[in-house]
Design a protein around this motif. Structure first.
Motif, PDB file in Angstrom:
ATOM      1  N   ARG A 146     -10.915   0.879   2.295  1.00 26.36           N
ATOM      2  CA  ARG A 146     -10.179   0.393   1.131  1.00 26.36           C
ATOM      3  C   ARG A 146     -10.923   0.654  -0.169  1.00 26.36           C
ATOM      4  N   ALA A 166      -0.531   7.352   6.063  1.00 21.48           N
ATOM      5  CA  ALA A 166       0.326   6.167   6.034  1.00 21.48           C
ATOM      6  C   ALA A 166       1.278   6.192   4.844  1.00 21.48           C
ATOM      7  N   VAL A 218      -8.547  -2.217   7.671  1.00 20.03           N
ATOM      8  CA  VAL A 218      -8.657  -1.291   8.802  1.00 20.03           C
ATOM      9  C   VAL A 218      -9.260   0.028   8.355  1.00 20.03           C
ATOM     10  N   PHE A 219      -8.786   0.541   7.212  1.00 16.76           N
ATOM     11  CA  PHE A 219      -9.267   1.814   6.692  1.00 16.76           C
ATOM     12  C   PHE A 219     -10.266   1.568   5.560  1.00 16.76           C
ATOM     13  N   TYR A 224      -3.889   9.063  -4.935  1.00 17.79           N
ATOM     14  CA  TYR A 224      -2.851   8.196  -4.387  1.00 17.79           C
ATOM     15  C   TYR A 224      -1.687   8.022  -5.367  1.00 17.79           C
ATOM     16  N   LEU A 244       4.218   0.136   6.969  1.00 16.49           N
ATOM     17  CA  LEU A 244       3.026   0.925   7.287  1.00 16.49           C
ATOM     18  C   LEU A 244       2.172   1.134   6.042  1.00 16.49           C
ATOM     19  N   VAL A 245       2.817   1.429   4.918  1.00 16.23           N
ATOM     20  CA  VAL A 245       2.076   1.618   3.663  1.00 16.23           C
ATOM     21  C   VAL A 245       1.390   0.323   3.238  1.00 16.23           C
ATOM     22  N   ALA A 283      -1.604  -0.405   5.441  1.00 15.00           N
ATOM     23  CA  ALA A 283      -2.751   0.461   5.163  1.00 15.00           C
ATOM     24  C   ALA A 283      -3.511   0.017   3.926  1.00 15.00           C
ATOM     25  N   TYR A 284      -2.819  -0.608   2.981  1.00 11.90           N
ATOM     26  CA  TYR A 284      -3.474  -1.026   1.739  1.00 11.90           C
ATOM     27  C   TYR A 284      -4.035  -2.440   1.817  1.00 11.90           C
ATOM     28  N   ASP A 342      -9.054   8.730   1.645  1.00 14.33           N
ATOM     29  CA  ASP A 342      -9.040   8.469   3.081  1.00 14.33           C
ATOM     30  C   ASP A 342      -7.769   9.098   3.653  1.00 14.33           C
ATOM     31  N   ARG A 344      -6.394   8.800   6.412  1.00 13.89           N
ATOM     32  CA  ARG A 344      -5.538   7.880   7.173  1.00 13.89           C
ATOM     33  C   ARG A 344      -4.606   7.104   6.240  1.00 13.89           C
ATOM     34  N   ILE A 345      -5.134   6.702   5.079  1.00 12.65           N
ATOM     35  CA  ILE A 345      -4.256   6.065   4.094  1.00 12.65           C
ATOM     36  C   ILE A 345      -3.241   7.069   3.560  1.00 12.65           C
TER      37      ILE A 345
END
Length: 350
Positions: A317, A340, A314-315, A42, A305-306, A309-310, A334, A336-337
């Protein structure tokens, strides 16, 4: 050759300016992301997004005229190296031992591990990303436009900040002018004594600018002491801030995501409403207001959105938090992250 010149001209054709609030939302997403995660995957995506946005917005002329002599990449080289070595020297945790110093050596004795080296380098990468993000904002957004984002209730703070942030550039400009004037007279800087003809005019110019600024502020009635008619907007601001702190503690310390998230939303709404209401007592006009366009919505939506996601559960983490101790392991990811995080690239579009 004409094709290459055309390509270079297309690269340095800067896009239409964005609203300062859109840039502020993008920077807030960068700061939040680099503060929360130490996942190297990331972090690499974030640094790549910052580099692309900087390449798209900062032209070669701006690079040449940049006041700071320390570029983000030189800063990163210094900080990453220093942080990695310092953390490896101070932390004695990890299973992958690089070498061992005698225990009788104070402070540095013991095992120097690869895990400590890696974690220090990741901290340095996060600092490099923060520095690079702020340099982008510094190059593309005027200081005056950023100060307009400060709530009107704190307009004296905005004036003081504007004076503070323009002090260093103004002083550097005056130093350059004095050096050029002294060079015309044949003066050369060779030692400590030769700096006296530079220091005295610089001090006199600084005092003169300060007196002129003070007289201008008094003439315009700065902080003349207007009557305060309402106290409840200030109480709303304090209550909203306290609610945000409690919600944050519920999420991180007491592991109550539902109650913590609800208090964060309520506290943020109360804080914003209190600031808006307090600002109604300080009306002001703008000669050339900033225009909010479609691309500003796109950049703001990408930043939100970022952050969602953090922050939202939802995702997965767990992939955000990477800790190389006690043994090195491959960081989680992930997708999906990762998708995002493409919202950080929205300022480079168009």
């Amino acid at each position: 050759m004409n094709d290459s010149l055309h390509a270079q001209g297309a690269r340095f054709r800067l896009p239409r300016p964005l609203h300062p609030l859109a840039w502020a939302s993008w920077l807030a997403a960068i700061v939040m992301l680099l503060t929360l995660t130490r996942n190297p995957l990331y972090l690499g995506m974030t640094l790549g997004a910052i580099a692309l946005v900087r390449w798209r917005w900062v032209s070669a002329a701006d690079e040449a005229e940049q006041v700071l002599s320390l570029s983000p990449w030189r800063f990163g080289l210094i900080v990453v190296t220093t942080a990695a070595i310092f953390n490896m020297a101070m932390v004695r945790v990890g299973m992958t031992v690089i070498f061992t110093l005698p225990a009788w050596i104070p402070l540095f004795g013991g095992a120097w591990t690869l895990e400590a080296l890696l974690y220090g380098a990741l901290n340095g990468l996060a600092l490099t990303g923060l520095f690079a993000g702020f340099t982008v904002i510094n190059r593309v957004v005027p200081v005056r436009a950023l100060l307009r984002l400060i709530p009107r209730a704190f307009y004296p703070v905005a004036v003081v900040i504007s004076i503070a942030v323009t002090f260093a550039p103004t002083t550097l400009q005056q130093i350059q002018q004095i050096r050029e004037a002294q060079a015309v007279r044949g003066h050369r800087l060779r030692g400590v004594r030769s700096w006296l003809p530079l220091a005295v005019p610089l001090l006199e110019g600084g005092l003169e600018r300060s007196l002129q600024l003070a007289e201008a502020m008094v003439a315009r009635g700065f902080a003349s002491g207007s009557e305060r008619t309402e106290r409840w907007p200030q109480l709303l601001v304090l209550a909203g801030f306290a609610t945000v702190v409690v919600g944050w503690l519920l999420q991180l310390v007491w592991k109550q995501p539902m109650w913590g998230g609800g208090l964060l939303v309520v506290g943020a709404a109360t804080l914003l409403f209190g600031l808006w209401r307090a600002g109604r007592h300080h009306p002001h006009t703008v000669y050339r207001p900033e225009v909010w366009r479609t691309r500003d919505w796109l950049v703001t939506a990408g930043a939100l959105l970022v952050m969602a996601a953090y922050l939202l559960p939802v995702f997965d983490r767990n992939t955000i938090f990477y800790y190389p101790y006690p043994a090195l392991s491959w960081p989680g990811f992930d997708w999906r992250i990762g998708m995002a995080m493409l919202g950080l690239l929205t300022p480079a579009l168009g």
